[in-house]
Design a protein around this motif. Sequence first.
Motif, mmCIF file in Angstrom:
data_model
loop_
_atom_site.group_PDB
_atom_site.id
_atom_site.type_symbol
_atom_site.label_atom_id
_atom_site.label_comp_id
_atom_site.label_asym_id
_atom_site.label_seq_id
_atom_site.Cartn_x
_atom_site.Cartn_y
_atom_site.Cartn_z
ATOM 1 N N MET A 325 0.811 -1.208 0.000
ATOM 2 C CA MET A 325 0.000 0.000 0.000
ATOM 3 C C MET A 325 0.849 1.265 0.000
ATOM 4 S SD MET A 325 -3.067 -1.158 -0.039
ATOM 5 C CE MET A 325 -4.028 0.310 0.356
ATOM 6 N N ASN A 326 0.290 2.311 -0.605
ATOM 7 C CA ASN A 326 0.815 3.652 -0.446
ATOM 8 C C ASN A 326 0.322 4.150 0.912
ATOM 9 O OD1 ASN A 326 1.234 6.425 -0.377
ATOM 10 N ND2 ASN A 326 0.079 6.862 -2.242
ATOM 11 N N PRO A 327 1.198 4.278 1.904
ATOM 12 C CA PRO A 327 0.739 4.635 3.254
ATOM 13 C C PRO A 327 0.193 6.043 3.351
ATOM 14 C CG PRO A 327 3.135 4.710 3.134
ATOM 15 C CD PRO A 327 2.664 4.134 1.827
ATOM 16 N N HIS A 328 0.448 6.864 2.336
ATOM 17 C CA HIS A 328 0.031 8.261 2.364
ATOM 18 C C HIS A 328 -1.279 8.501 1.607
ATOM 19 C CE1 HIS A 328 4.138 8.834 3.737
ATOM 20 N NE2 HIS A 328 4.565 8.300 2.611
ATOM 21 N N ARG A 329 -1.820 7.463 0.949
ATOM 22 C CA ARG A 329 -2.983 7.663 0.089
ATOM 23 C C ARG A 329 -4.023 6.562 0.232
ATOM 24 N NH1 ARG A 329 -7.042 8.382 -2.379
ATOM 25 N NH2 ARG A 329 -7.341 9.375 -4.408
ATOM 26 N N GLY A 330 -3.595 5.373 0.633
ATOM 27 C CA GLY A 330 -4.536 4.276 0.789
ATOM 28 C C GLY A 330 -4.815 3.497 -0.478
ATOM 29 N N TRP A 331 -3.937 3.603 -1.468
ATOM 30 C CA TRP A 331 -4.077 2.840 -2.704
ATOM 31 C C TRP A 331 -2.975 1.794 -2.808
ATOM 32 C CZ3 TRP A 331 -5.229 6.901 -7.142
ATOM 33 C CH2 TRP A 331 -6.537 7.363 -6.996
ATOM 34 N N GLU A 332 -3.303 0.684 -3.453
ATOM 35 C CA GLU A 332 -2.308 -0.366 -3.649
ATOM 36 C C GLU A 332 -1.279 0.056 -4.698
ATOM 37 O OE1 GLU A 332 -1.841 -5.062 -5.057
ATOM 38 O OE2 GLU A 332 -3.858 -4.202 -4.777
ATOM 39 N N ILE A 333 -0.040 -0.337 -4.474
ATOM 40 C CA ILE A 333 1.030 -0.107 -5.453
ATOM 41 C C ILE A 333 1.349 -1.443 -6.113
ATOM 42 C CG2 ILE A 333 3.426 0.590 -5.793
ATOM 43 C CD1 ILE A 333 3.122 2.482 -3.416
ATOM 44 N N GLY A 362 -0.135 9.971 -4.964
ATOM 45 C CA GLY A 362 -0.700 11.008 -4.123
ATOM 46 C C GLY A 362 -0.234 10.856 -2.682
ATOM 47 N N VAL A 363 0.020 11.983 -2.035
ATOM 48 C CA VAL A 363 0.523 11.967 -0.654
ATOM 49 C C VAL A 363 -0.212 13.020 0.163
ATOM 50 C CG1 VAL A 363 2.536 12.367 0.821
ATOM 51 C CG2 VAL A 363 2.792 11.085 -1.310
ATOM 52 N N GLU A 364 -0.827 12.562 1.243
ATOM 53 C CA GLU A 364 -1.464 13.481 2.178
ATOM 54 C C GLU A 364 -0.422 13.950 3.192
ATOM 55 O OE1 GLU A 364 -5.279 13.691 5.270
ATOM 56 O OE2 GLU A 364 -4.816 11.827 4.201
ATOM 57 N N GLY A 365 -0.482 15.226 3.531
ATOM 58 C CA GLY A 365 0.460 15.774 4.501
ATOM 59 C C GLY A 365 1.887 15.822 3.986
ATOM 60 N N TYR A 419 -7.204 19.717 -1.918
ATOM 61 C CA TYR A 419 -5.736 19.585 -1.931
ATOM 62 C C TYR A 419 -5.252 18.533 -0.933
ATOM 63 C CZ TYR A 419 -6.127 23.995 -4.397
ATOM 64 O OH TYR A 419 -6.470 24.969 -5.293
ATOM 65 N N LYS A 420 -6.132 17.619 -0.562
ATOM 66 C CA LYS A 420 -5.780 16.613 0.441
ATOM 67 C C LYS A 420 -4.566 15.794 0.017
ATOM 68 C CE LYS A 420 -7.759 12.634 2.878
ATOM 69 N NZ LYS A 420 -8.946 11.758 3.006
ATOM 70 N N ASN A 421 -4.568 15.326 -1.224
ATOM 71 C CA ASN A 421 -3.472 14.491 -1.731
ATOM 72 C C ASN A 421 -2.689 15.262 -2.790
ATOM 73 O OD1 ASN A 421 -4.407 12.067 -0.264
ATOM 74 N ND2 ASN A 421 -6.153 12.215 -1.662
ATOM 75 N N ARG A 422 -1.394 15.365 -2.590
ATOM 76 C CA ARG A 422 -0.541 16.104 -3.524
ATOM 77 C C ARG A 422 0.142 15.132 -4.489
ATOM 78 N NH1 ARG A 422 0.343 21.433 -2.211
ATOM 79 N NH2 ARG A 422 -1.064 22.082 -0.562
ATOM 80 N N TYR A 423 0.208 15.542 -5.764
ATOM 81 C CA TYR A 423 0.800 14.704 -6.810
ATOM 82 C C TYR A 423 1.892 15.411 -7.614
ATOM 83 C CZ TYR A 423 -2.966 11.179 -6.519
ATOM 84 O OH TYR A 423 -3.836 10.189 -6.111
#
Length: 455
Positions: A325-333, A362-365, A419-423
């Motif tokens: 998982m992407n720990p910052h977005r909750g999507w599988e890699i 995408g990355v939150e925070g 703007y929760k998740n930055r890309y």
Amino acid sequence: MVDIQFPSDFLWGSSTSGPQSEGRLADDGKGDNVWDYWFEKEPEKFFDQVGPQKASTFYENYKTDIPYLKATGHTIFRTSIQWSRLIPTGDGEVNEKAVAFYRDVFKRIKAEGITLYVNLYHFDLPMALMERGGWELKETIDHYHRYARICFEEFGDLVDWWATFNEPIVPVEAGYLGQFHLPAVFDPKRAIQVAYNTQVASAYATKAYHELLGGNKMSIILNLTPAYARSEDEADQHAAKMAELLQARSFLDPSVKGIYPQELVDWVKEKGWMPEYTAEELTIIKENTIDFLGVNFYQPLRVKAPTDTTQVLPFEPWEMPGRRMNPHRGWEIYPESLYDIALNLKDNYGNIDWVVAENGMGVEGEEQFFENGQIQDDYRIDFFKEHLEQLHRGIQEGANCHGYLVWTFIDCWSWLNAYKNRYGLVELDLETGQRRIKKSGEWFKKLSENNGFDR
């Protein structure tokens, strides 16, 4: 030389959209789209109650933003025209301020020596048309056809590549099977009609492009998320097949082959959800297939047989144990999906020319990774590398992929998530409006210069 070397004419860049990047000024002449309206009516549905008013402020700052393309190694850039900016009511007068804006933007991008890839529609239907019934109505096809022709006439001398729609399955699912796009209802029959009308509109736009511009650079951009079954069990395998039919092949087959998969047609008939259609429309689809394909990919779709056989969809999501998982977005890699996509297009779709039109992390925070005046996003660089290795593998086996575009250029506004998740390759400081190239942006420039990278 580098470890992973791409073909000499391979293109490197990013994608964004008008509604997610431009923003809006009081005197710009833009009309409301569905997102402007929804935010005005229900701002609480949007993350931090932030709507599309400012986005990345590209409308105001494009003259200083465009040089960042060169600074981050772009040889191709994809954006979209906002229908509601160009034709505020969707079917009325053309906004000449919009014509001047887009022409200046496109000229400046071209002056940088960058291939310009323009999408006509990115989830942003003019609200005036939505109020009449939106994509459920045949008349919306006619209005879109007119809009497309105006775009080709006004900007055809500047745009290199075109796309009819971005991820057309998303408004179908999110608007008619979920609560994430307007009209936010649950109605499978209306969903099927919207999907069909969208495909007809795409074919009409493709026809207009070939008539007016005579080129071979018209595409549609699809999120071709491979569906992987939970097991070899017959029911799970059937679920994966149906997921592929509904979420990928429903637009891929008519766009590339000119016909719908018979299994999909049979299933829709069985459910009693057949759309209103004409023989003329089917002929338009058959005779006006795309020239190349844009492919968006972020995460795989893992499915299983539905536990409730009376539910509408013949599959349901499955969370694979141990998935990465992407720990910052909750999507599988799962980068291997890009290889699977490459081979599928090569083996089953005439080895059509294509580009990766979106791929990103995408990355939150993300501000927590700000050090020494820059976002240190090594996680994003690693994400790119892993996906590019799998893409390179597919190209080596003969797939006709000609470019890799990441999401996105400058951190942008995103539908209900704001703007929760930055890309972005370039950071947007929401308080000051300042732009700063991230570590990934510097790496991407070297990637482009070397036409590849070391592992």
